[in-house]
Design a protein around this motif. Structure first.
Motif, PDB file in Angstrom:
ATOM      1  N   GLU A 196       0.831  -1.202   0.000  1.00 10.57           N
ATOM      2  CA  GLU A 196       0.000   0.000   0.000  1.00 10.57           C
ATOM      3  C   GLU A 196       0.869   1.257   0.000  1.00 10.57           C
ATOM      4  OE1 GLU A 196      -3.302   0.380  -0.270  1.00 10.57           O
ATOM      5  OE2 GLU A 196      -3.581  -1.783  -0.417  1.00 10.57           O
ATOM      6  N   PHE A 197       1.916   1.261   0.796  1.00 14.78           N
ATOM      7  CA  PHE A 197       2.797   2.423   0.920  1.00 14.78           C
ATOM      8  C   PHE A 197       3.512   2.735  -0.389  1.00 14.78           C
ATOM      9  CE2 PHE A 197       6.881   4.363   2.081  1.00 14.78           C
ATOM     10  CZ  PHE A 197       6.414   5.499   2.727  1.00 14.78           C
ATOM     11  N   THR A 198       3.981   1.698  -1.077  1.00 13.67           N
ATOM     12  CA  THR A 198       4.734   1.899  -2.312  1.00 13.67           C
ATOM     13  C   THR A 198       3.844   2.076  -3.532  1.00 13.67           C
ATOM     14  OG1 THR A 198       4.908  -0.479  -2.730  1.00 13.67           O
ATOM     15  CG2 THR A 198       6.694   0.563  -1.461  1.00 13.67           C
ATOM     16  N   GLY A 199       2.546   1.775  -3.403  1.00 13.20           N
ATOM     17  CA  GLY A 199       1.643   1.908  -4.541  1.00 13.20           C
ATOM     18  C   GLY A 199       1.517   0.650  -5.371  1.00 13.20           C
ATOM     19  N   GLU A 200       2.197  -0.408  -5.004  1.00 13.61           N
ATOM     20  CA  GLU A 200       2.139  -1.665  -5.740  1.00 13.61           C
ATOM     21  C   GLU A 200       0.716  -2.220  -5.792  1.00 13.61           C
ATOM     22  OE1 GLU A 200       3.611  -4.825  -7.980  1.00 13.61           O
ATOM     23  OE2 GLU A 200       4.650  -3.012  -7.366  1.00 13.61           O
ATOM     24  N   ALA A 201      -0.052  -2.018  -4.750  1.00 12.08           N
ATOM     25  CA  ALA A 201      -1.423  -2.528  -4.706  1.00 12.08           C
ATOM     26  C   ALA A 201      -2.324  -1.801  -5.709  1.00 12.08           C
ATOM     27  CB  ALA A 201      -1.984  -2.398  -3.296  1.00 12.08           C
ATOM     28  N   ASN A 202      -1.956  -0.590  -6.102  1.00  6.54           N
ATOM     29  CA  ASN A 202      -2.759   0.144  -7.088  1.00  6.54           C
ATOM     30  C   ASN A 202      -2.818  -0.597  -8.417  1.00  6.54           C
ATOM     31  OD1 ASN A 202      -3.234   2.220  -5.305  1.00  6.54           O
ATOM     32  ND2 ASN A 202      -1.501   3.422  -6.027  1.00  6.54           N
ATOM     33  N   TRP A 203      -1.732  -1.224  -8.818  1.00  7.20           N
ATOM     34  CA  TRP A 203      -1.689  -1.983 -10.068  1.00  7.20           C
ATOM     35  C   TRP A 203      -2.660  -3.162 -10.004  1.00  7.20           C
ATOM     36  CZ3 TRP A 203      -0.722  -1.969 -14.964  1.00  7.20           C
ATOM     37  CH2 TRP A 203      -0.487  -3.143 -15.662  1.00  7.20           C
ATOM     38  N   ASP A 204      -2.660  -3.866  -8.882  1.00  9.31           N
ATOM     39  CA  ASP A 204      -3.580  -5.000  -8.726  1.00  9.31           C
ATOM     40  C   ASP A 204      -5.031  -4.537  -8.770  1.00  9.31           C
ATOM     41  OD1 ASP A 204      -1.434  -6.732  -8.516  1.00  9.31           O
ATOM     42  OD2 ASP A 204      -1.405  -6.619  -6.322  1.00  9.31           O
ATOM     43  N   ARG A 205      -5.332  -3.430  -8.110  1.00  5.56           N
ATOM     44  CA  ARG A 205      -6.698  -2.904  -8.141  1.00  5.56           C
ATOM     45  C   ARG A 205      -7.094  -2.476  -9.556  1.00  5.56           C
ATOM     46  NH1 ARG A 205      -5.361  -1.194  -2.833  1.00  5.56           N
ATOM     47  NH2 ARG A 205      -4.496   0.788  -3.530  1.00  5.56           N
ATOM     48  N   TYR A 206      -6.147  -1.904 -10.283  1.00  5.76           N
ATOM     49  CA  TYR A 206      -6.410  -1.504 -11.662  1.00  5.76           C
ATOM     50  C   TYR A 206      -6.729  -2.723 -12.528  1.00  5.76           C
ATOM     51  CZ  TYR A 206      -5.465  -0.078 -16.452  1.00  5.76           C
ATOM     52  OH  TYR A 206      -5.554   0.128 -17.804  1.00  5.76           O
ATOM     53  N   LEU A 207      -5.954  -3.783 -12.384  1.00  5.72           N
ATOM     54  CA  LEU A 207      -6.210  -4.986 -13.163  1.00  5.72           C
ATOM     55  C   LEU A 207      -7.565  -5.596 -12.818  1.00  5.72           C
ATOM     56  CD1 LEU A 207      -2.709  -6.715 -13.119  1.00  5.72           C
ATOM     57  CD2 LEU A 207      -3.778  -5.419 -14.991  1.00  5.72           C
ATOM     58  N   GLU A 208      -7.932  -5.577 -11.546  1.00  2.25           N
ATOM     59  CA  GLU A 208      -9.252  -6.075 -11.142  1.00  2.25           C
ATOM     60  C   GLU A 208     -10.355  -5.222 -11.758  1.00  2.25           C
ATOM     61  OE1 GLU A 208      -9.320  -6.154  -6.891  1.00  2.25           O
ATOM     62  OE2 GLU A 208      -7.717  -7.655  -6.783  1.00  2.25           O
ATOM     63  N   HIS A 209     -10.162  -3.916 -11.770  1.00  7.04           N
ATOM     64  CA  HIS A 209     -11.145  -3.010 -12.356  1.00  7.04           C
ATOM     65  C   HIS A 209     -11.327  -3.312 -13.846  1.00  7.04           C
ATOM     66  CE1 HIS A 209     -13.288   0.752 -13.175  1.00  7.04           C
ATOM     67  NE2 HIS A 209     -12.480   0.882 -14.215  1.00  7.04           N
ATOM     68  N   CYS A 210     -10.229  -3.501 -14.562  1.00 11.14           N
ATOM     69  CA  CYS A 210     -10.307  -3.804 -15.991  1.00 11.14           C
ATOM     70  C   CYS A 210     -11.040  -5.121 -16.233  1.00 11.14           C
ATOM     71  CB  CYS A 210      -8.902  -3.872 -16.599  1.00 11.14           C
ATOM     72  SG  CYS A 210      -8.100  -2.267 -16.719  1.00 11.14           S
ATOM     73  N   ALA A 211     -10.757  -6.120 -15.410  1.00 11.81           N
ATOM     74  CA  ALA A 211     -11.418  -7.413 -15.555  1.00 11.81           C
ATOM     75  C   ALA A 211     -12.919  -7.295 -15.289  1.00 11.81           C
ATOM     76  CB  ALA A 211     -10.786  -8.432 -14.618  1.00 11.81           C
ATOM     77  N   GLU A 212     -13.299  -6.517 -14.295  1.00 14.35           N
ATOM     78  CA  GLU A 212     -14.723  -6.347 -13.964  1.00 14.35           C
ATOM     79  C   GLU A 212     -15.486  -5.639 -15.082  1.00 14.35           C
ATOM     80  OE1 GLU A 212     -14.960  -4.206 -10.309  1.00 14.35           O
ATOM     81  OE2 GLU A 212     -14.091  -5.849  -9.132  1.00 14.35           O
ATOM     82  N   HIS A 213     -14.831  -4.673 -15.728  1.00 18.69           N
ATOM     83  CA  HIS A 213     -15.513  -3.884 -16.751  1.00 18.69           C
ATOM     84  C   HIS A 213     -15.238  -4.374 -18.163  1.00 18.69           C
ATOM     85  CE1 HIS A 213     -17.047  -0.955 -13.903  1.00 18.69           C
ATOM     86  NE2 HIS A 213     -15.894  -1.102 -13.272  1.00 18.69           N
ATOM     87  N   GLY A 214     -14.421  -5.398 -18.298  1.00 20.69           N
ATOM     88  CA  GLY A 214     -14.200  -6.038 -19.587  1.00 20.69           C
ATOM     89  C   GLY A 214     -13.420  -5.242 -20.601  1.00 20.69           C
ATOM     90  N   HIS A 215     -12.487  -4.423 -20.151  1.00 15.49           N
ATOM     91  CA  HIS A 215     -11.643  -3.723 -21.123  1.00 15.49           C
ATOM     92  C   HIS A 215     -10.189  -4.095 -20.885  1.00 15.49           C
ATOM     93  CE1 HIS A 215     -10.623  -0.651 -18.109  1.00 15.49           C
ATOM     94  NE2 HIS A 215     -11.905  -0.589 -17.834  1.00 15.49           N
ATOM     95  N   PRO A 216      -9.383  -4.070 -21.952  1.00 15.80           N
ATOM     96  CA  PRO A 216      -7.982  -4.466 -21.809  1.00 15.80           C
ATOM     97  C   PRO A 216      -7.195  -3.428 -21.008  1.00 15.80           C
ATOM     98  CG  PRO A 216      -8.385  -3.685 -24.023  1.00 15.80           C
ATOM     99  CD  PRO A 216      -9.713  -3.726 -23.333  1.00 15.80           C
ATOM    100  N   PRO A 217      -6.346  -3.881 -20.113  1.00 13.23           N
ATOM    101  CA  PRO A 217      -5.544  -2.930 -19.320  1.00 13.23           C
ATOM    102  C   PRO A 217      -4.401  -2.345 -20.144  1.00 13.23           C
ATOM    103  CG  PRO A 217      -4.969  -5.170 -18.735  1.00 13.23           C
ATOM    104  CD  PRO A 217      -6.112  -5.259 -19.705  1.00 13.23           C
ATOM    105  N   MET A 218      -3.990  -1.146 -19.750  1.00 16.90           N
ATOM    106  CA  MET A 218      -2.806  -0.554 -20.369  1.00 16.90           C
ATOM    107  C   MET A 218      -1.570  -1.272 -19.828  1.00 16.90           C
ATOM    108  SD  MET A 218      -2.457   3.107 -18.355  1.00 16.90           S
ATOM    109  CE  MET A 218      -4.173   3.511 -18.161  1.00 16.90           C
ATOM    110  N   SER A 219      -0.440  -1.014 -20.423  1.00 16.98           N
ATOM    111  CA  SER A 219       0.789  -1.656 -19.967  1.00 16.98           C
ATOM    112  C   SER A 219       1.165  -1.129 -18.583  1.00 16.98           C
ATOM    113  CB  SER A 219       1.934  -1.381 -20.944  1.00 16.98           C
ATOM    114  OG  SER A 219       2.322  -0.024 -20.883  1.00 16.98           O
TER     115      SER A 219
END
Length: 62
Positions: A18-41
């Motif tokens: 959480e402190f380093t922001g690494e969890a933001n990437w995981d949340r972003y990937l989950e969001h993309c999967a839920e909404h059915g759009h391809p994630p950016m790199s």
């Protein structure tokens, strides 16, 4: 004793992610999967996050 050490390690790991922001990437990937759009790199994701932080300096010393 081992279970307590494992729980402590999980807590430290969660805090660091959480402190380093690494969890933001995981949340972003989950969001993309839920909404059915391809994630950016990963690079583009981090670049966008850095650009947003530079445009809105909330708690920066410099």
């Amino acid at each position: 004793m081992t279970a307590g050490v494992g729980r402590a390690w999980q807590g430290v790991r969660w805090y660091l992610r959480e402190f380093t922001g690494e969890a933001n990437w995981d949340r972003y990937l989950e969001h993309c999967a839920e909404h059915g759009h391809p994630p950016m790199s990963r690079y583009d994701f981090e670049r966008q996050r850095t650009d947003a932080a530079e445009k809105n300096p909330i708690a920066r010393c410099c």
